[in-house]
Scaffold this motif. Structure first.
Motif, PDB file in Angstrom:
ATOM      1  N   LYS A 214       0.828  -1.205   0.000  1.00 33.82           N
ATOM      2  CA  LYS A 214       0.000   0.000   0.000  1.00 33.82           C
ATOM      3  C   LYS A 214       0.869   1.265   0.000  1.00 33.82           C
ATOM      4  O   LYS A 214       0.577   2.235  -0.703  1.00 33.82           O
ATOM      5  CB  LYS A 214      -0.919  -0.018   1.226  1.00 33.82           C
ATOM      6  CG  LYS A 214      -1.909   1.137   1.239  1.00 33.82           C
ATOM      7  CD  LYS A 214      -2.823   1.059   2.436  1.00 33.82           C
ATOM      8  CE  LYS A 214      -3.749   2.279   2.474  1.00 33.82           C
ATOM      9  NZ  LYS A 214      -4.611   2.279   3.645  1.00 33.82           N
ATOM     10  N   SER A 215       1.953   1.221   0.765  1.00 34.82           N
ATOM     11  CA  SER A 215       2.845   2.384   0.832  1.00 34.82           C
ATOM     12  C   SER A 215       3.460   2.677  -0.534  1.00 34.82           C
ATOM     13  O   SER A 215       3.576   3.841  -0.952  1.00 34.82           O
ATOM     14  CB  SER A 215       3.958   2.138   1.859  1.00 34.82           C
ATOM     15  OG  SER A 215       3.409   2.012   3.133  1.00 34.82           O
ATOM     16  N   LYS A 216       3.873   1.613  -1.245  1.00 31.86           N
ATOM     17  CA  LYS A 216       4.466   1.805  -2.572  1.00 31.86           C
ATOM     18  C   LYS A 216       3.449   2.408  -3.534  1.00 31.86           C
ATOM     19  O   LYS A 216       3.760   3.324  -4.301  1.00 31.86           O
ATOM     20  CB  LYS A 216       4.963   0.456  -3.126  1.00 31.86           C
ATOM     21  CG  LYS A 216       6.256  -0.017  -2.488  1.00 31.86           C
ATOM     22  CD  LYS A 216       6.698  -1.333  -3.114  1.00 31.86           C
ATOM     23  CE  LYS A 216       7.996  -1.817  -2.474  1.00 31.86           C
ATOM     24  NZ  LYS A 216       8.415  -3.134  -2.999  1.00 31.86           N
ATOM     25  N   LEU A 217       2.242   1.876  -3.495  1.00 35.73           N
ATOM     26  CA  LEU A 217       1.206   2.389  -4.392  1.00 35.73           C
ATOM     27  C   LEU A 217       0.854   3.845  -4.051  1.00 35.73           C
ATOM     28  O   LEU A 217       0.640   4.668  -4.946  1.00 35.73           O
ATOM     29  CB  LEU A 217      -0.053   1.519  -4.281  1.00 35.73           C
ATOM     30  CG  LEU A 217       0.075   0.084  -4.818  1.00 35.73           C
ATOM     31  CD1 LEU A 217      -1.162  -0.726  -4.478  1.00 35.73           C
ATOM     32  CD2 LEU A 217       0.299   0.101  -6.321  1.00 35.73           C
ATOM     33  N   GLU A 218       0.816   4.135  -2.788  1.00 34.95           N
ATOM     34  CA  GLU A 218       0.498   5.513  -2.372  1.00 34.95           C
ATOM     35  C   GLU A 218       1.604   6.476  -2.780  1.00 34.95           C
ATOM     36  O   GLU A 218       1.332   7.611  -3.185  1.00 34.95           O
ATOM     37  CB  GLU A 218       0.272   5.556  -0.856  1.00 34.95           C
ATOM     38  CG  GLU A 218      -1.067   4.971  -0.433  1.00 34.95           C
ATOM     39  CD  GLU A 218      -1.262   4.955   1.068  1.00 34.95           C
ATOM     40  OE1 GLU A 218      -2.414   4.889   1.500  1.00 34.95           O
ATOM     41  OE2 GLU A 218      -0.250   4.991   1.804  1.00 34.95           O
ATOM     42  N   ALA A 219       2.867   5.993  -2.685  1.00 31.65           N
ATOM     43  CA  ALA A 219       3.988   6.839  -3.106  1.00 31.65           C
ATOM     44  C   ALA A 219       3.916   7.102  -4.610  1.00 31.65           C
ATOM     45  O   ALA A 219       4.146   8.229  -5.079  1.00 31.65           O
ATOM     46  CB  ALA A 219       5.310   6.157  -2.748  1.00 31.65           C
ATOM     47  N   GLU A 220       3.575   6.051  -5.371  1.00 36.33           N
ATOM     48  CA  GLU A 220       3.444   6.198  -6.824  1.00 36.33           C
ATOM     49  C   GLU A 220       2.300   7.157  -7.165  1.00 36.33           C
ATOM     50  O   GLU A 220       2.412   7.998  -8.068  1.00 36.33           O
ATOM     51  CB  GLU A 220       3.189   4.824  -7.437  1.00 36.33           C
ATOM     52  CG  GLU A 220       3.368   4.780  -8.948  1.00 36.33           C
ATOM     53  CD  GLU A 220       3.232   3.363  -9.511  1.00 36.33           C
ATOM     54  OE1 GLU A 220       3.013   3.282 -10.722  1.00 36.33           O
ATOM     55  OE2 GLU A 220       3.321   2.387  -8.739  1.00 36.33           O
ATOM     56  N   LEU A 221       1.230   7.024  -6.414  1.00 35.81           N
ATOM     57  CA  LEU A 221       0.070   7.902  -6.624  1.00 35.81           C
ATOM     58  C   LEU A 221       0.433   9.358  -6.341  1.00 35.81           C
ATOM     59  O   LEU A 221       0.001  10.284  -7.050  1.00 35.81           O
ATOM     60  CB  LEU A 221      -1.070   7.449  -5.692  1.00 35.81           C
ATOM     61  CG  LEU A 221      -2.463   7.949  -6.008  1.00 35.81           C
ATOM     62  CD1 LEU A 221      -2.925   7.487  -7.384  1.00 35.81           C
ATOM     63  CD2 LEU A 221      -3.450   7.461  -4.946  1.00 35.81           C
ATOM     64  N   LYS A 222       1.244   9.538  -5.323  1.00 39.22           N
ATOM     65  CA  LYS A 222       1.663  10.894  -4.959  1.00 39.22           C
ATOM     66  C   LYS A 222       2.546  11.510  -6.056  1.00 39.22           C
ATOM     67  O   LYS A 222       2.428  12.684  -6.395  1.00 39.22           O
ATOM     68  CB  LYS A 222       2.440  10.834  -3.639  1.00 39.22           C
ATOM     69  CG  LYS A 222       2.616  12.180  -2.976  1.00 39.22           C
ATOM     70  CD  LYS A 222       3.227  12.001  -1.594  1.00 39.22           C
ATOM     71  CE  LYS A 222       3.404  13.371  -0.943  1.00 39.22           C
ATOM     72  NZ  LYS A 222       4.028  13.234   0.389  1.00 39.22           N
ATOM     73  N   GLU A 223       3.442  10.668  -6.615  1.00 42.60           N
ATOM     74  CA  GLU A 223       4.310  11.159  -7.700  1.00 42.60           C
ATOM     75  C   GLU A 223       3.470  11.545  -8.918  1.00 42.60           C
ATOM     76  O   GLU A 223       3.726  12.570  -9.563  1.00 42.60           O
ATOM     77  CB  GLU A 223       5.316  10.066  -8.095  1.00 42.60           C
ATOM     78  CG  GLU A 223       6.422   9.871  -7.071  1.00 42.60           C
ATOM     79  CD  GLU A 223       7.369   8.739  -7.480  1.00 42.60           C
ATOM     80  OE1 GLU A 223       7.216   8.232  -8.608  1.00 42.60           O
ATOM     81  OE2 GLU A 223       8.219   8.366  -6.654  1.00 42.60           O
TER      82      GLU A 223
END
Length: 651
Positions: A108-117
């Motif tokens: 989830k953290s990776k996906l959220e980081a990607e979403l933020k980028e």
């Protein structure tokens, strides 16, 4: 009933070899409130936690972190697992849950980081969305300068004054401009743009036309959001799957942590321990038996004499029946009594619903609020909510009784009302008001039902009289409290003086009114002066200063009729608007009828809410300010025995 539980100070002494067994037994008994030991140079020192505290603490932190992450909340448990079963599976299940949760949270953290980028890139692309120019064309020139930014207006004319060799793209909607000029004109063009309020934008580090890139980003964001939702659902399923385990483990570990940390509160030497604490007197023999059985009689329990200093710190446990115990919440809201002080919970149990019912006194509102309280009590299992709902139920029973006495239903009068000028029919056909006797004040007739709106003077006098009686009960309790704390002499001068003053005033007033021989007036004044001197001796200058409060406090009780009348008038106004101004009887159902129903429902809903707040607050004020001020100090320490009330596990 009016006294708190009697307490004994108990000291338990034993060899360190039985320390853990003793602590375990005390925790299980949940009877002794341990007094924290402070090192005092006697040679004794604070003990060290039991060896397993580090391991227990780590697991407890982990389980609480997981509970917080999953949002597992404390709930009422209908079935309990055994402690041994929880402990046997604890390590394996906790490790498995931790590992599963780590994987999910990392994904989830990776996906959220990607979403933020993507979100950051989208914000950079948006200003260029309406300029159909590949982003690769914004950079990589040797002889061209590129200006990309925001301007307040079209800068074509300004740039053309500098050079005719340029290329410009302008989005009037966003104010975005992109200008290509040869580098030798860059400085002059920059000055021209600055004059137009040019603010440079960072060109996104991407390729392709911005509008197309934005479409791709939005599509990716949607996909990532769905993946995050999917992971959230998986985490939620973990919560459902492990909630019982988490709650049970947290309970078991909390119990172990409490027991392991107990030595930090206890005096120890190299070979012995000494536990000092408080236990209800009625439970002292049980405490002795429990400790003796747990240690095979090797630990010694002694009862200590309570000193004056002890009376200030002894923990307070109420001694009320199950019926009156909900009103302990009202006491705790103010302050617990101190040890040698009357516990007024039983008196609050009588007077609070009584005043509440006298104020509201309406059958309709009583039934609505009673149904609401019963419903909330059934649905919500919170230990904090149940006592409050019980108090509300008691208040509505009182309101129902006074509603019958007043003959009121949602502001309507149930019985007919006869005035000098007219007769108003009641809600119940044929229910006639019965004249009982003439009131001694206001030339009013006491009736059944009691029409409050037509007995205002009588009700004012009656409520003030109720206040006078209530306040004097307070003085009587104050007399008892002072006798307990400081002896009979202090009680007579500080509280008994008020009775002498009141008797003097009553005799003087009756004598002045010629109901007694005129000498009674003089006798009344003499008695009053004796009481005044006693009060001065008992409470100093503060006593005479508070003398006018005798009248003002009694008059404060007239709020019982004042607040009650305001509720009646609000309800009557709602009824008047709904039934006489909008809803015309005999007309077909239409917009006016619907409007009348809305007004009726909304108006009475609002008054129902006010019917909780206003009577509750004013009844509470009469307790706290007028009543408690005559006898109650409070400030007692809550009895908090060493132990744990299990909800999810059994030993």
């Amino acid at each position: 009933m009016l006294d708190v539980k009697q307490m004994n100070r108990a000291v338990i002494v034993g060899h360190k070899s039985i320390f853990e067994e003793t602590v375990d037994a005390l925790h299980k008994a949940n009877l002794l409130q341990i007094e924290d030991f402070n090192e005092d140079g006697s040679g004794l020192r604070i003990g060290r936690p039991f060896e397993k505290i580090d391991e227990v603490s780590k697991k407890l932190i982990k389980i609480r972190s997981i509970a917080s992450l999953l949002g597992v909340k404390d709930v009422e448990s209908k079935s309990k697992g055994s402690e041994s079963s929880v402990l046997s599976n604890l390590d394996a299940t906790l490790d498995k849950l931790d590992a599963e949760l780590d994987v999910k949270t990392e994904q989830k953290s990776k996906l959220e980081a990607e979403l933020k980028e993507l979100d950051s890139l989208k914000k950079e692309l948006l200003p260029f969305a309406n300029i159909s120019l590949d982003l690769d064309l914004y950079r990589g020139y040797e002889h061209l300068a590129v200006f990309a930014g925001n301007v307040k207006e079209d800068v074509g004319s300004s740039v053309s004054k500098v050079t005719s060799a340029y290329e410009m793209f302008f989005d009037a909607k966003e104010g975005t401009v992109v200008v290509f000029v040869s580098k030798d004109k860059a400085t002059e063009v920059a000055d021209a743009l600055a004059d137009s309020g040019f603010r440079e934008l960072r060109v996104p580090a991407a390729s392709g036309v911005p509008s197309e890139s934005l479409k791709g980003i939005i599509s990716k964001e949607s996909g990532l959001a769905k993946q995050i939702e999917s992971i959230d659902a998986e985490i939620e399923s973990l919560k459902d799957k492990y909630a019982d385990f988490i709650l049970a483990s947290n309970e078991v570990l909390s119990v172990e942590a409490q027991k392991s940390e107990a030595p930090l509160r206890v005096a120890t030497s190299d070979s012995t321990f000494m536990i000092d604490g408080w236990v209800p007197a009625e439970d002292f023999s049980d405490l002795e038996r429990i400790v003796k059985e747990a240690t095979n009689g090797r630990a010694f329990v002694s009862k200590q004499e309570m000193t004056k200093a002890d009376e200030k710190i002894v923990p307070i446990e109420y001694n009320n029946s199950k019926i009156t115990s909900p009103f302990q919440e009202i006491m705790d809201l103010y302050a617990r009594p101190v040890y040698k002080e009357i516990d007024p919970t039983f008196l609050i149990f009588i007077s609070f619903p009584l005043f509440y019912g006298m104020i509201l006194g309406d059958i309709g509102y009583a039934l609505i609020l009673l149904a609401m309280a019963l419903g909330i009590k059934k649905v919500m299992s919170s230990d904090a909510i149940k006592p409050l709902m019980n108090i509300l139920i008691y208040c509505q029973i009182s309101t129902l009784i006074f509603g019958v006495l007043y003959g009121e239903f949602l502001g309507f009068s149930l019985a007919s009302l006869h005035t000098e000028h007219e007769t108003v029919s009641g809600l119940i056909p044929g229910f006639e008001t019965i004249n009982l006797f003439a009131s001694p004040v206001g030339d009013e007739m006491i009736t059944f039902p009691v029409h409050r709106t037509h007995l205002v003077m009588t009700m004012i006098i009656a409520t003030a009289l109720i206040g006078f009686i209530h306040i004097n009960i307070g003085y009587l309790l104050g007399f008892i409290n002072e006798n307990k704390k400081h002896g009979m002499s202090a009680a007579i001068f500080e509280k008994g003086s008020w009775f002498v003053i009141e008797i003097g005033l009553i005799i003087a007033i009756i004598g002045y009114a010629a109901a007694l021989p005129s000498v009674a007036t003089i006798a009344g004044v003499v008695v009053f002066l004796i009481g005044f001197v006693m009060l001065l001796k008992g409470e100093g200058i503060k006593g005479p200063i508070e003398l006018p409060s005798l009248l003002s406090n009694s008059l404060s009780y007239t709020r019982i009729i004042a607040v009650g009348l305001s509720s009646i008038y609000i309800a009557s106004t709602v009824n008047l608007i709904a039934f006489e101004m909008i809803w015309e009887p005999g007309t077909p159902v239409g917009v006016a009828t619907i409007g009348a129903i809305i007004v009726f429902l909304f108006g009475h809903s609002l008054n129902t809410v006010l019917s909780i707040i206003a009577p509750g607050l004013h009844a509470l004020r009469l307790q706290y300010v007028e009543f408690f001020g005559k006898f109650y100090e409070g400030g007692g320490r809550k009895y908090d025995p060493f132990g744990y009330i299990r909800k999810y596990t059994e030993e």
